[in-house]
Motif scaffolding. Sequence first.
Motif, PDB file in Angstrom:
ATOM      1  N   SER A  80      37.447  -1.694  36.155  1.00 49.79           N
ATOM      2  CA  SER A  80      38.109  -1.336  34.897  1.00 49.79           C
ATOM      3  C   SER A  80      38.778   0.018  35.046  1.00 49.79           C
ATOM      4  O   SER A  80      38.215   0.946  35.632  1.00 49.79           O
ATOM      5  CB  SER A  80      37.082  -1.295  33.747  1.00 49.79           C
ATOM      6  N   GLY A  81      39.999   0.093  34.524  1.00 49.96           N
ATOM      7  CA  GLY A  81      40.723   1.366  34.594  1.00 49.96           C
ATOM      8  C   GLY A  81      41.642   1.519  33.412  1.00 49.96           C
ATOM      9  O   GLY A  81      41.913   0.548  32.689  1.00 49.96           O
ATOM     10  N   ARG A  82      42.145   2.733  33.233  1.00 44.84           N
ATOM     11  CA  ARG A  82      42.986   2.989  32.058  1.00 44.84           C
ATOM     12  C   ARG A  82      44.034   4.033  32.396  1.00 44.84           C
ATOM     13  O   ARG A  82      43.754   5.013  33.095  1.00 44.84           O
ATOM     14  CB  ARG A  82      42.119   3.463  30.904  1.00 44.84           C
ATOM     15  N   LEU A  83      45.247   3.783  31.871  1.00 46.84           N
ATOM     16  CA  LEU A  83      46.333   4.754  32.053  1.00 46.84           C
ATOM     17  C   LEU A  83      46.802   5.180  30.671  1.00 46.84           C
ATOM     18  O   LEU A  83      46.950   4.340  29.777  1.00 46.84           O
ATOM     19  CB  LEU A  83      47.502   4.122  32.806  1.00 46.84           C
ATOM     20  N   THR A  84      47.030   6.477  30.562  1.00 45.65           N
ATOM     21  CA  THR A  84      47.524   6.978  29.273  1.00 45.65           C
ATOM     22  C   THR A  84      48.916   7.560  29.473  1.00 45.65           C
ATOM     23  O   THR A  84      49.125   8.442  30.312  1.00 45.65           O
ATOM     24  CB  THR A  84      46.595   8.062  28.712  1.00 45.65           C
ATOM     25  N   PHE A  85      49.867   6.955  28.743  1.00 48.77           N
ATOM     26  CA  PHE A  85      51.270   7.408  28.806  1.00 48.77           C
ATOM     27  C   PHE A  85      51.626   8.162  27.536  1.00 48.77           C
ATOM     28  O   PHE A  85      50.998   7.999  26.491  1.00 48.77           O
ATOM     29  CB  PHE A  85      52.194   6.205  28.957  1.00 48.77           C
ATOM     30  N   GLN A  86      52.663   8.940  27.647  1.00 48.42           N
ATOM     31  CA  GLN A  86      53.191   9.640  26.469  1.00 48.42           C
ATOM     32  C   GLN A  86      54.696   9.408  26.425  1.00 48.42           C
ATOM     33  O   GLN A  86      55.397   9.610  27.434  1.00 48.42           O
ATOM     34  CB  GLN A  86      52.899  11.145  26.570  1.00 48.42           C
ATOM     35  N   ASP A  87      55.160   8.907  25.276  1.00 48.19           N
ATOM     36  CA  ASP A  87      56.583   8.632  25.206  1.00 48.19           C
ATOM     37  C   ASP A  87      57.363   9.885  24.842  1.00 48.19           C
ATOM     38  O   ASP A  87      56.794  10.969  24.667  1.00 48.19           O
ATOM     39  CB  ASP A  87      56.854   7.491  24.214  1.00 48.19           C
ATOM     40  N   ASP A  88      58.686   9.695  24.712  1.00 47.03           N
ATOM     41  CA  ASP A  88      59.540  10.862  24.494  1.00 47.03           C
ATOM     42  C   ASP A  88      59.270  11.516  23.148  1.00 47.03           C
ATOM     43  O   ASP A  88      59.599  12.682  22.936  1.00 47.03           O
ATOM     44  CB  ASP A  88      61.021  10.443  24.571  1.00 47.03           C
ATOM     45  N   GLN A  89      58.667  10.749  22.228  1.00 48.14           N
ATOM     46  CA  GLN A  89      58.331  11.315  20.920  1.00 48.14           C
ATOM     47  C   GLN A  89      56.944  11.947  20.928  1.00 48.14           C
ATOM     48  O   GLN A  89      56.453  12.409  19.904  1.00 48.14           O
ATOM     49  CB  GLN A  89      58.384  10.251  19.845  1.00 48.14           C
ATOM     50  N   GLY A  90      56.283  11.945  22.026  1.00 46.83           N
ATOM     51  CA  GLY A  90      54.969  12.568  22.134  1.00 46.83           C
ATOM     52  C   GLY A  90      53.818  11.650  21.786  1.00 46.83           C
ATOM     53  O   GLY A  90      52.641  12.052  21.855  1.00 46.83           O
ATOM     54  N   ALA A  91      54.142  10.397  21.438  1.00 45.32           N
ATOM     55  CA  ALA A  91      53.066   9.459  21.094  1.00 45.32           C
ATOM     56  C   ALA A  91      52.390   8.941  22.363  1.00 45.32           C
ATOM     57  O   ALA A  91      53.053   8.745  23.384  1.00 45.32           O
ATOM     58  CB  ALA A  91      53.641   8.289  20.308  1.00 45.32           C
ATOM     59  N   GLU A  92      51.111   8.705  22.241  1.00 44.16           N
ATOM     60  CA  GLU A  92      50.355   8.245  23.407  1.00 44.16           C
ATOM     61  C   GLU A  92      50.166   6.718  23.372  1.00 44.16           C
ATOM     62  O   GLU A  92      49.945   6.124  22.309  1.00 44.16           O
ATOM     63  CB  GLU A  92      48.979   8.933  23.451  1.00 44.16           C
ATOM     64  N   TRP A  93      50.236   6.127  24.560  1.00 40.67           N
ATOM     65  CA  TRP A  93      50.030   4.703  24.741  1.00 40.67           C
ATOM     66  C   TRP A  93      48.971   4.536  25.826  1.00 40.67           C
ATOM     67  O   TRP A  93      49.124   5.062  26.920  1.00 40.67           O
ATOM     68  CB  TRP A  93      51.305   4.000  25.178  1.00 40.67           C
ATOM     69  N   THR A  94      47.922   3.894  25.487  1.00 36.37           N
ATOM     70  CA  THR A  94      46.837   3.720  26.447  1.00 36.37           C
ATOM     71  C   THR A  94      46.733   2.249  26.830  1.00 36.37           C
ATOM     72  O   THR A  94      46.552   1.380  25.959  1.00 36.37           O
ATOM     73  CB  THR A  94      45.497   4.165  25.827  1.00 36.37           C
ATOM     74  N   ILE A  95      46.896   2.007  28.113  1.00 34.41           N
ATOM     75  CA  ILE A  95      46.766   0.617  28.583  1.00 34.41           C
ATOM     76  C   ILE A  95      45.575   0.545  29.538  1.00 34.41           C
ATOM     77  O   ILE A  95      45.428   1.384  30.432  1.00 34.41           O
ATOM     78  CB  ILE A  95      48.064   0.129  29.242  1.00 34.41           C
ATOM     79  N   SER A  96      44.732  -0.392  29.283  1.00 34.49           N
ATOM     80  CA  SER A  96      43.528  -0.522  30.103  1.00 34.49           C
ATOM     81  C   SER A  96      43.428  -1.944  30.636  1.00 34.49           C
ATOM     82  O   SER A  96      43.943  -2.893  30.037  1.00 34.49           O
ATOM     83  CB  SER A  96      42.285  -0.172  29.283  1.00 34.49           C
ATOM     84  N   ARG A  97      42.809  -2.054  31.786  1.00 36.10           N
ATOM     85  CA  ARG A  97      42.656  -3.397  32.407  1.00 36.10           C
ATOM     86  C   ARG A  97      41.214  -3.531  32.883  1.00 36.10           C
ATOM     87  O   ARG A  97      40.661  -2.613  33.489  1.00 36.10           O
ATOM     88  CB  ARG A  97      43.626  -3.561  33.570  1.00 36.10           C
ATOM     89  N   THR A  98      40.649  -4.656  32.590  1.00 39.13           N
ATOM     90  CA  THR A  98      39.277  -4.948  33.014  1.00 39.13           C
ATOM     91  C   THR A  98      39.279  -6.219  33.848  1.00 39.13           C
ATOM     92  O   THR A  98      40.034  -7.164  33.552  1.00 39.13           O
ATOM     93  CB  THR A  98      38.367  -5.145  31.789  1.00 39.13           C
ATOM     94  N   ASP A  99      38.494  -6.245  34.877  1.00 42.67           N
ATOM     95  CA  ASP A  99      38.447  -7.386  35.797  1.00 42.67           C
ATOM     96  C   ASP A  99      38.368  -8.716  35.033  1.00 42.67           C
ATOM     97  O   ASP A  99      37.711  -8.811  33.995  1.00 42.67           O
ATOM     98  CB  ASP A  99      37.194  -7.259  36.693  1.00 42.67           C
ATOM     99  N   GLY A 100      39.031  -9.698  35.559  1.00 42.12           N
ATOM    100  CA  GLY A 100      38.999 -11.020  34.942  1.00 42.12           C
ATOM    101  C   GLY A 100      39.998 -11.919  35.646  1.00 42.12           C
ATOM    102  O   GLY A 100      40.530 -11.559  36.711  1.00 42.12           O
ATOM    103  N   THR A 101      40.214 -13.082  35.049  1.00 44.02           N
ATOM    104  CA  THR A 101      41.168 -14.014  35.657  1.00 44.02           C
ATOM    105  C   THR A 101      42.575 -13.460  35.530  1.00 44.02           C
ATOM    106  O   THR A 101      42.880 -12.654  34.648  1.00 44.02           O
ATOM    107  CB  THR A 101      41.102 -15.378  34.947  1.00 44.02           C
ATOM    108  N   ARG A 102      43.402 -13.938  36.441  1.00 34.73           N
ATOM    109  CA  ARG A 102      44.812 -13.534  36.448  1.00 34.73           C
ATOM    110  C   ARG A 102      44.971 -12.021  36.463  1.00 34.73           C
ATOM    111  O   ARG A 102      45.742 -11.450  35.685  1.00 34.73           O
ATOM    112  CB  ARG A 102      45.555 -14.136  35.266  1.00 34.73           C
TER     113      ARG A 102
END
Lengths: 887, 411
Positions: free
Chosen positions: A70-92
């Motif tokens: 399991s891992g997670r990346l945190t992005f910040q867009d040009d407006q300063g808002a944060e987007w967190t995308i995480s992935r956990t082991d599984g199919t596909r």
Amino acid sequence: MRLRRIDALRFGEMEGASLGALGDRLTLVIGPNESGKTTFTHLVRYVLYGFPKGNTKQPQFRPFSGAPRSGRLTFQDDQGAEWTISRTDGTRGGTVELVGPQGSADPETFLKDITRGVPEDVYASVFGFTLAELSSLESLDKIQDHLRASVSGLARNPGEVRGELTAHMDGLFKPAGSKSEAAVTLAALRELRGRIRDLETAAAALALQQGRRDELSEQNEAADARRRESVATAARLRSVVDSILPLNDQIADNESALVEARIAHQRLAERIGETEVDAALAAQADSLALLAVAADEAEAAMRDRDAVQQRLADQQQAVAAALETLPKGWSQERAEALRVDAERLGEIDTRRDALVMREREADVAADALARMQARAQSTRRLATEALGRAGLPVDADTAAVRARIEGLSAAVAQPAPKGRNGVAIAAAALLSFLGAAIAVLSAIAAQWVLAGLGGVAVLAGVALIVYASFARGRAGSGVVDVAGAVESRSALDDALSKLSAAEAADVDADEASAALDRAHASVEAARAEWREWLAASDIGIEDAPDPAAGRSLWGRVRDVQDAVRRMRETANQLDLVMKPVTRFTHRAAEASITHEGGDAWALAALVRQRADDAQRAREQLAARAALEAELREKADVIAAVMATIEAARKRISDELAAADIKGGLTDAQAALEIAVADAEAADAEYREVNATYNKLLGELENQGGDDEMALLRLEEAGLLGRLEQIAQEFVIAAVARELLTRTLSEYERTRQPAVVQGAAPILERITGGNYVRITTPHDRFDMQLLEDDGDSKTTDILSTGAANQLYLALRLSYISYIQSIGKMCPQAPVIMDDVLVNFDDTRQGNVAQEIVRFAQDRQVVLLTCHESTVSTFADAVGSDAYTLLRL
Amino acid sequence: MTRHVRFIHAADMHLGARFERVSASAESAVATELISSRSKALTSLIDLCIEHAVDFLVIAGDLFDEGGRSAKAHFDAQRELARLGERGIAVYMVHGNHDPADASDFGVAMPSNVRVFSHETVERVEHQRDGEVVCALYGRSFPKATVKDNYVAQVKRDGRDTIAIGVMHADVGAGEGSTYAPCSLGDLQACGLDYWALGHIHKHDVLANNIAVYPGSTQGLDPNEPGAHGCVLVELAAGAEPSIRFVPLDSIRWIRRAVDVSGCATVADVQQALTAAVEEARAESDGRSAVARVTLTGRTEAHRDIAPEAIAADLLEEAQARGMGSQPWVWVERIVDETRPVLDMDALGKREDFIGDLVRLAGAVDPQEILDQAAGDLFSRAGRDMPQFDARAVLERAAEECVDLLRKGAS
């Protein structure tokens, strides 16, 4: 969009580790070995593209605990808002979740936006690479393929596709090879055609044998013609014979029939001649038949007459017998004349009945007298016996007995009851006597009721006497105890009783006798009255002594009258019966049939005989007519048979004439035998020639080898079809490969220079001007590096460091290029993992400057475990030019 | 003169002809039927003549196909035509381009009831019935395989003819360049004959109000001759339009079917479409056995899936098994894969990238030049066995093949 933070939630050895606060441009991450730099590099890629499957060669980074990655990346867009995308082991590749400023969002869209459609392997090669991956780009054509693929959005690099097409083409056809499908097919075609040529050669040889075949064909046809002709001749003759033979048989049969018919005709004529028929008599058959019927009727009448006559005789005898029952002097006429009317007859009957009544009364009185007399005798005998027992003489009377009783009573002490009993007995005796008298008289007068009452009185009196006697005895026994006295008294009483009864019976008998006498007198009086009445009447039966006799006489007279009447009726019937006989004799006379004796029986027999004769005459007449008809038929048959015989002879003559045969059937049969022999000989000859001919034809046909050739040609067609398919596939693949080659050439010529040319100054700066130019020949997948002294080096002789510097320069140029033309460039940072380790210090510094320059327009993360690298960057570009993070 | 004749007009039996690129030898039943099909058609033709008690049989050329060099074909013809002779039925025939007069007949002479028209000049032959001339026939044989002369124009009707019939192996409407006795429809009409019994075109065709007829070949020779084949029964009365009736004689029918599989997404879908095509072919065969060539067409997602040789072989084998599984059987001789990938080549050609370069290049090159360049070696090796290709079509398919391969796996 900038990547700000990397969280290794569970990934490899790390759990809950983070790499955060990444800068907008260059971020240097320093950490010792096994601090997770490479792990973070891979984690970024895996979160973006998915965890690799277990069967791939990529590093797996599975936690020791066995927990899902399991891992997670945190992005910040040009407006300063944060987007967190995480992935956990599984199919596909695992389950992805995205959390944005508004909460959960679609992770797929986000990931596409981040990666911009760049395939994972391209990303790994160009955008997020370790030193190993940088070094794994061992040949320039491969990196060029990657570059082309990434530039054009291709799924596969053109070189690979070209190689695949080449391999496919080689399988289909290879000019120098012999195992390709086309080569094999063409070889098979050659071999097949060789066999076909052999067969064609054999077929061509057929022409040489045609002369022999034609010769045999002519012989065969000639033999066939001879055979056909001789067979036809034989058939024709056989047909003639076959048609004549039945005609001949027919003639023979008809001649036999003709003889038979003629004989039959003769016999019929003879029979007709022999037949004599009395036609006149036959003509009378019907009238005589009717007369015979009349004869039968006459005979029946005569039989009836005899019966009537017999009956008349019997009746005459009956009249005589009836007359015999009458008194002498009675004649038939007197009897017939006697008439007694009903009134007088009733008078007679009345008188007869009265007389009978009186006679019956007399009989009754006689019977009563007999009974009385019998009883008197019986009672007398009983009285005598009782007297004997009482010791009295048999002639003692009642008085004597009573005296004796009285004497005895004196001897007895108590005489009282004796006196009363004696009175009672006397009274009873009187009663009995009176009753008997009444009974007798009443019986005589037929007054049966009074007679009954009298009987009853008698019985009552007797009962009283018995009772009184008994009572008197009892009284005596009670008074006189002497047994003898008692016994005597009893005997005396008994004797007295019986004696009294006997005397009473005697009286009754006397009365009965008187009554009988009166009855007889009454009978005689009635008879006298009959005689007086009969004499006074005029009946005519004065000789009847009493009414019954009168009645009987009248009855017999009536019998005579009935017999006479029946006799006369029968005599009348006799006339009627004889009428058919009379008619018959008249009709017979009319038919001139008479009998001399006039005997009707004989006449009837004669008539019947004549009728039979007439019937026979008629039948004979009919039989002769039938014979005459049959005779005519026979004549017709004879004529027809003769005509048939003549026709058959005519046909035979015609058949023979048509067959041109002189003579008759025998000549035709002889000709047929000769023709059959000829036909057999011709057939044998034909068979021999034909066998030879067919044998040659068979040989010719076999030599043609058409069946085999047809199969070979079909196989040839199949091979040609297969060759067509191979060629079709081949030309498409070949043209495709040619197109690809030409496009590659064009691409290298028109587009690749931009990347290569961009890489050249980078490489020049990195190498401190050692390599000043990069060239890419159009006809080769290769690069040449031009040194500042004019020498050139191909990539295969570059040192590892120089090669890595070239690859890095190409990457930087390429990324700059595609970003400049707006092509697929991920928004994720370019991550480089210790890619400077093979560079010397000078070139490290040069690279640091290039990377800082490169990072001016994009986010770059450089991970290293070497403090010297950080120092190099600090020395080369100053610490303000980057963000430093420590693990 | 009797003013009515009944005859059968046939042509192009091509007895002994080679087979053209047919894959049928693997199945013995099919091979046997194919090999015997032409002679069977001849036998059926003779039976038909006897059944209808025709006055005569007309064969308008190419009774034989000398390319096959078959002696048996001549034996078969001799035997069958002799059956007509036994029944007094005449045969009038001309040589065609495939059995010209100079071709070998293996020494097998035709029966006496067969009258072959001269190859030197147009002949007029009278047909008699019961000793009376009932019609006249005009014809001329091919002396050799090529004839550039217009034989039809050489026919002049005799004024005595009540009924006149022309018998020619000719290429009507082909123009002067034809080497098969070319003529025009006008030439036919100008002769004023009552009926033209033509041969050469293998498909039955009726020209000019029934007066000129191609009966077609009696048996389809290869996949390029699909549909019913046979002869025509002609009733001809003077002054009246001919009455003709086509009678099928083919014992085996060729069928070509194009199956659009653009709606098929998987190999299974394609297989299902093939099965349906097989059953359609069976229904189309009119109770006869059939040999079918199926062409898959259309842009389909399954294009790449069915391309591998093993898959294509499986599809063919399955279709053949279906076809042979019931009667009348249908032999799927070949499945031609002309499917295309699902691509918008016009749109791709506008892109400024590698694929765009490739599409534009494909549109710019000379198709024949690139075909020769790419496949010249094969052409040289295969020689005359190499089939003809439409270079433009090949180039288009090659370009699409390239693009499809390059984009394979692209999202």
